[in-house]
Design an enzyme around this catalytic site. Structure first.
Site, PDB file in Angstrom:
ATOM      1  N   PHE A   7      53.895  32.701  59.641  1.00  0.00           N
ATOM      2  CA  PHE A   7      55.096  32.572  58.469  1.00  0.00           C
ATOM      3  C   PHE A   7      54.970  33.225  57.394  1.00  0.00           C
ATOM      4  O   PHE A   7      53.809  33.175  56.585  1.00  0.00           O
ATOM      5  CB  PHE A   7      55.051  30.827  58.501  1.00  0.00           C
ATOM      6  CG  PHE A   7      55.478  30.062  59.715  1.00  0.00           C
ATOM      7  CD1 PHE A   7      56.776  29.715  59.861  1.00  0.00           C
ATOM      8  CD2 PHE A   7      54.720  29.923  60.602  1.00  0.00           C
ATOM      9  CE1 PHE A   7      57.234  29.050  60.971  1.00  0.00           C
ATOM     10  CE2 PHE A   7      54.702  28.746  61.848  1.00  0.00           C
ATOM     11  CZ  PHE A   7      56.275  28.701  62.013  1.00  0.00           C
ATOM     12  N   ASP A   8      56.012  33.630  56.858  1.00  0.00           N
ATOM     13  CA  ASP A   8      56.236  33.776  55.407  1.00  0.00           C
ATOM     14  C   ASP A   8      56.324  32.433  54.838  1.00  0.00           C
ATOM     15  O   ASP A   8      56.580  31.521  55.404  1.00  0.00           O
ATOM     16  CB  ASP A   8      57.508  34.679  55.417  1.00  0.00           C
ATOM     17  CG  ASP A   8      57.912  34.925  53.856  1.00  0.00           C
ATOM     18  OD1 ASP A   8      56.986  35.161  52.925  1.00  0.00           O
ATOM     19  OD2 ASP A   8      59.059  34.616  53.405  1.00  0.00           O
TER      20      ASP A   8
END
Length: 206
Positions: A7-8
């Site tokens: 994930f960002d």
């Protein structure tokens, strides 16, 4: 099915847009440089020093320091996106690749108590090259001991998508952060809410 989800952070796990843009806007205003939030949106998803460089400001280091401090002061404007923690709790193998540096992570990520969900965390302080360069994501994949084909990178910006594809990784658009599919026609997946990610991850049955 993907074996791991990476994930960002900003715009994907944390709703930071208001804090990031408001803090930068206010610091620049003190320098008699006035921008709208829309004009500063380019700063979302890249390291702070890169954003400052684009503004052609002479006292870059001073402005960057003020910006980071101001953003921390606006921490009350940051929150987890609805439903994201419940999803993180169900993914057996996940990581983070973010443009936040180690200081920003300490002040604006770990305080949310979600660090233990991830087996790999790579921030801007961990690699020489940053998104959209593939190095941060490749480092996370190495830490997870996975192949690029086994990983999905979820983010909200063109930098995230470019980073994923440069690393040979599929990209999933976090539409709750991006707010528009425009410019993301090459995304392998578009997720309108975090729970949709779970249909693409291999969840181990006890």
């Amino acid at each position: 099915m993907y074996q791991a989800i990476v994930f960002d952070v900003d715009g994907t796990i944390l709703d930071t847009e208001k804090a990031v843009l408001h803090s930068l806007q206010s610091v620049l205003a003190e320098e008699d440089q006035f921008y709208t939030h829309e004009e500063l949106r380019f700063a979302l998803g890249i390291p702070g020093e890169k954003a400052i460089q684009r503004l052609n400001i002479q006292n870059e280091e001073e402005i960057l320091t003020k910006w980071m401090e101001r953003e921390v002061q606006m921490a009350s404007e940051v929150q987890l996106f609805d439903g994201i923690e419940a999803v993180l709790a169900q993914i057996p193998e996940s990581g983070v690749v973010t443009s936040k540096n180690s200081y920003e992570m300490k002040k604006g990520f770990y305080l949310f108590g979600i660090g233990d969900y991830f087996q790999a965390i790579v921030c801007a302080s961990d690699t020489v090259n940053h998104k959209p360069h593939p190095d941060p994501l490749l480092k996370a994949i190495e830490l997870l001991a996975r192949n690029p084909q086994e990983v999905l990178y979820v983010g909200d910006s063109p930098y995230d998508m470019a980073c994923a594809h440069s690393a040979g990784v599929d990209f999933g658009l976090a539409l709750w952060g991006a707010k528009s599919e425009k410019g993301f026609e090459k995304a392998e997946h578009v997720f309108r809410q975090p729970s949709e990610i779970l249909t693409h991850v291999a969840i181990q049955n006890e």
